[in-house]
Scaffold this active site. Structure first.
Site, PDB file in Angstrom:
ATOM      1  N   TRP A  94       0.855  -1.186   0.000  1.00  0.00           N
ATOM      2  CA  TRP A  94       0.000   0.000   0.000  1.00  0.00           C
ATOM      3  C   TRP A  94       0.892   1.236   0.000  1.00  0.00           C
ATOM      4  O   TRP A  94       1.840   1.336   0.767  1.00  0.00           O
ATOM      5  CB  TRP A  94      -0.898  -0.020   1.236  1.00  0.00           C
ATOM      6  N   SER A 128      -0.461  -1.757   6.215  1.00  0.00           N
ATOM      7  CA  SER A 128       0.146  -1.514   7.522  1.00  0.00           C
ATOM      8  C   SER A 128      -0.526  -2.297   8.642  1.00  0.00           C
ATOM      9  O   SER A 128       0.110  -2.634   9.642  1.00  0.00           O
ATOM     10  CB  SER A 128       0.099  -0.008   7.843  1.00  0.00           C
ATOM     11  N   VAL A 152       3.118   3.424   4.982  1.00  0.00           N
ATOM     12  CA  VAL A 152       2.685   4.821   4.868  1.00  0.00           C
ATOM     13  C   VAL A 152       1.172   4.872   5.028  1.00  0.00           C
ATOM     14  O   VAL A 152       0.442   4.166   4.328  1.00  0.00           O
ATOM     15  CB  VAL A 152       3.095   5.438   3.509  1.00  0.00           C
ATOM     16  N   ILE A 154      -2.059   7.673   5.096  1.00  0.00           N
ATOM     17  CA  ILE A 154      -2.430   9.059   4.777  1.00  0.00           C
ATOM     18  C   ILE A 154      -3.883   9.290   5.195  1.00  0.00           C
ATOM     19  O   ILE A 154      -4.762   8.483   4.888  1.00  0.00           O
ATOM     20  CB  ILE A 154      -2.255   9.352   3.276  1.00  0.00           C
ATOM     21  N   THR A 158     -12.550   9.665   6.517  1.00  0.00           N
ATOM     22  CA  THR A 158     -13.225   8.953   7.597  1.00  0.00           C
ATOM     23  C   THR A 158     -12.271   8.712   8.762  1.00  0.00           C
ATOM     24  O   THR A 158     -11.098   9.094   8.717  1.00  0.00           O
ATOM     25  CB  THR A 158     -13.768   7.597   7.100  1.00  0.00           C
ATOM     26  N   HIS A 160     -11.097   5.913   9.580  1.00  0.00           N
ATOM     27  CA  HIS A 160     -10.298   4.724   9.288  1.00  0.00           C
ATOM     28  C   HIS A 160      -8.823   4.965   9.603  1.00  0.00           C
ATOM     29  O   HIS A 160      -8.134   4.098  10.155  1.00  0.00           O
ATOM     30  CB  HIS A 160     -10.478   4.349   7.810  1.00  0.00           C
ATOM     31  N   PHE A 185       9.332   1.181  14.443  1.00  0.00           N
ATOM     32  CA  PHE A 185       8.070   1.719  13.915  1.00  0.00           C
ATOM     33  C   PHE A 185       8.385   2.629  12.730  1.00  0.00           C
ATOM     34  O   PHE A 185       8.547   3.837  12.866  1.00  0.00           O
ATOM     35  CB  PHE A 185       7.341   2.500  15.013  1.00  0.00           C
ATOM     36  N   ARG A 199       9.033  13.489   3.911  1.00  0.00           N
ATOM     37  CA  ARG A 199       9.622  12.586   4.896  1.00  0.00           C
ATOM     38  C   ARG A 199      10.138  11.283   4.290  1.00  0.00           C
ATOM     39  O   ARG A 199      10.587  10.402   5.030  1.00  0.00           O
ATOM     40  CB  ARG A 199       8.567  12.269   5.977  1.00  0.00           C
TER      41      ARG A 199
END
Length: 257
Positions: A94, A128, A152, A154, A158, A160, A185, A199
């Site tokens: 993802w 993730s 990652v 984003i 919602t 979620h 992490f 980043r």
């Protein structure tokens, strides 16, 4: 007697009038207090709304400067020798492009720490949310000294995003504590894609710091558990774990290490 009754009636009428005036005064005072309370409540709601809005809406100028500073690394690392360290990298498919950049940064750091290419194990999972379980399985295999979890997330429209962030962060921390294997992490949790790019690229690639952290924590773990310099497993990653004795012959492993 009639005169006396008239005087009593007159006094009673005056008391009634005074009572009505007193009631009107009390009513006006109560209305005034009520209006003041409403005004204060509206003011407090306005302050709370402003604070809440400021927490979620990206700011410009000064705030964007802070954002840029936050994307840079603020951690310094000394000389780390990871020549005897094995590191597992678990990455998500993802947001593949950004995750690939982060993994490249981690590998660059591992190479600088003298971690051999054959001592780096990499595998991928869908997203993730699956990172904690995959990290636990790899840690329990006993074939790596540290695990880097790369992903990652984003923010969308919602809740979620919030649920996944909380589950992944607490899950990876649990793997650390349950297996005594450092699990880094390496998940970016950003509000938009622009923050991700800042980043995961250039000198602000957070993957580089995660690689350094993995080596440092692996060395710390091995030293704390008395494992520094001990025989390593012949295979790396998931699968049947075998050990190598001093003569190089294969030996079945007992336990996790």
């Amino acid at each position: 007697f009639a005169l006396l009754l008239r005087m009593i009636s007159l006094l009673a009428f005056q008391d009634v009038g005074r009572g009505r005036k007193l009631k009107r005064l009390i009513r006006r005072r109560n209305n005034k207090v009520y209006h003041i309370m409403i005004a204060r409540a509206i003011l407090l709601l306005g302050v709370a709304a402003s604070a809440a809005t400021a927490a979620f809406v990206p700011r410009s100028h000064a705030a964007s400067f802070k954002l840029g500073m936050g994307a840079e690394s603020e951690v310094s690392f000394g000389d780390l020798d990871g020549s005897d360290v094995r590191v597992g990298i678990i990455r998500t498919r993802w947001n593949d492009e950004h995750v690939s950049n982060l993994v490249d940064g981690a590998k660059k750091a591992l190479k600088e720490c003298n971690v051999k290419d054959e001592n780096v194990f990499e595998t991928e999972i869908p997203g993730s949310y699956e990172l904690p379980l995959a990290a636990k399985l790899l840690a329990l295999s006993g074939t790596v000294d540290a695990v880097i979890c790369c992903g990652v997330l984003i923010k969308g429209d919602t809740m979620h995003f919030e649920y996944i962030c909380d589950a992944v962060s607490s899950g990876i921390m649990s793997v650390n504590l349950q297996t005594n294997t450092p699990c880094i992490f390496g998940v970016l949790t950003c509000l938009d894609e622009e923050q991700v790019k800042k980043r995961s690229s250039g000198d602000s690639n957070h993957g580089y710091d995660w690689g350094k952290t993995a080596v440092e924590m692996a060395l710390l773990r091995n030293e704390a558990l008395g494992m520094a310099g001990k025989t390593k497993m012949s295979n790396l990653g998931f699968g049947e774990a075998k050990g190598l004795d001093d003569e190089g012959s294969k030996k079945e492993r007992v336990g996790f290490f």
